[in-house]
Design a protein around this motif. Sequence first.
Motif: not given
Lengths: 309, 222
Positions: B119-121, B128-132, B151
């Motif tokens: 789940y990322g942005t 894109w990077e993971e955030r949740c 993170r």
Amino acid sequence: MKGGSNLEKILTKGEFAVTGELGPPKGNDVEAVKKKAGMLKGYVDAVNITDNQTAVVRMSSISASAICLQEGLEPVMQMVCRDRNRIAMQSDIFGATALGISNMLCLSGDHQNFGNQANGKNVFDIDSIQLINTVKRLRDEKKLLDSDEEIEGEVKMFIGAAANPFAEPYEYRPYRLKKKVEAGVDFIQTQCIYDMKMFKEWMKVVRDLGLHEKCYILAGVTPLKSGGMTKYMANNVPGIIIPDEIIKRMTSAPKGEGAKEGIKLCCEQIQELREIEGVHGIHLMAIEWEHRAGEIVEQAGLLPRPKVD
Amino acid sequence: MIVADRKPIEDIKEMLTPYKKILMVGCGTCVSVCMAGGEKEVGVLASELRMIDKMENKNWEITETTIQRQCEREYIEPLEEKFKEADIVLSMACGVGVQYMVEVFPEKIVLPALNTTFYGTTVSEGEWEERCAGCGECVLHLTLGVCPVARCSKGLYNGPCGGTDMGKCEVSKELDCAWYLIHNRMKDLGKIEMMGTFIKPRSWKQSLNGGPRKRVREDLKK
């Protein structure tokens, strides 16, 4: 007495403690453990038995600790959060104390990416500070984590942890130690110290917070073996700072004299550390150099080791 | 959004080898935004597969389609005819889409063309990077909006380990140390005392460790 160990008695008596480090073999070679134990016996008050350090599979810390006990060398069993969940951790603590292990060191653990099982899944069910608190609860309240049921027997454990004054954010590091103290740590061992100025600044904040009166602080030292090793550590090991003058001193030692210079430097560092208020001992990490540990302790004027009972 | 990565073409080729009539289904939501499985990516993969077909005589017949969402029945059901005609369905959605298409049309095998990753942005174009981590018990109020579960490489709850180096994680110089970011935010926002708060061991029951999760709202049930 919390764990009733030799290390605890020495520190409680106000003696300057010396702990060492023993890395178990990459297999089940009992003789390898015995050999290293023999090299350290009599020179250190207790010895850290690493728990799959750098995430490389080795004989378990608990087994190598038990072997050391049989050899008459007191272990500090390391336990990392990487490989066990809370069930395995508490079970191993029961097992360790049943075998007579009375010191342990609670660590996060190097990430598995560094080792020879990089495809493995890590655990980190609880973190190192939560582990400290869990051991304290087992010992002082006789209760498991999240359970009010009383455990059978007694968990006598002298609880240790690590502290790294040389990792960012620097200003937070003394407060991280405070958090460990509040969680219930009895003693800490620091990351290897080369930058004395930085360590002294860290110790000043530690003293201002009164932490040196709430836990025993063992200053970490690692003898440098050569100029090459010095440069490698300075550039590649996260959380280690080696000042330029030390790099220069080690790299300019005459050929074949690196080890001698490293030991000399290490002894000078120990002398300097002894004079710092709130430092209660040293933790000598002579990695794969166990056979030189005795020589270092002797040259540093720390022999004979005190007998307590 | 759910971020995904296309599987290597060799893996997709191997999965499809036993079949002839292939229905490729793209998804117009998350994987479209992260450019892994939307209409455009379906087109690109279909071209690659047709080239392989030509060179290796696979006898593939490839049909392409993209629906709004593969995680909702109402968007999947209109595909009934296309499903009937196909030997195999290659989904370019996340793992949820693959499974939900199977649930709607249980008589078909649906193959995944993507590896669902996180789940990322989108942090910058093409990145894109993971955030949740979807861990079931949000602590972002305790860490001022930076998640230590998703993170921090070790998922630590009580501050940075000893491996922080120049603000980066010991695992990779490409990764920010989450606790370094949390510390700096707390400092900047005048809430540094929060770094001293001990976060107790959490329950992982709300996470996948309690078994597959389910959410029920009784008031909405019919």
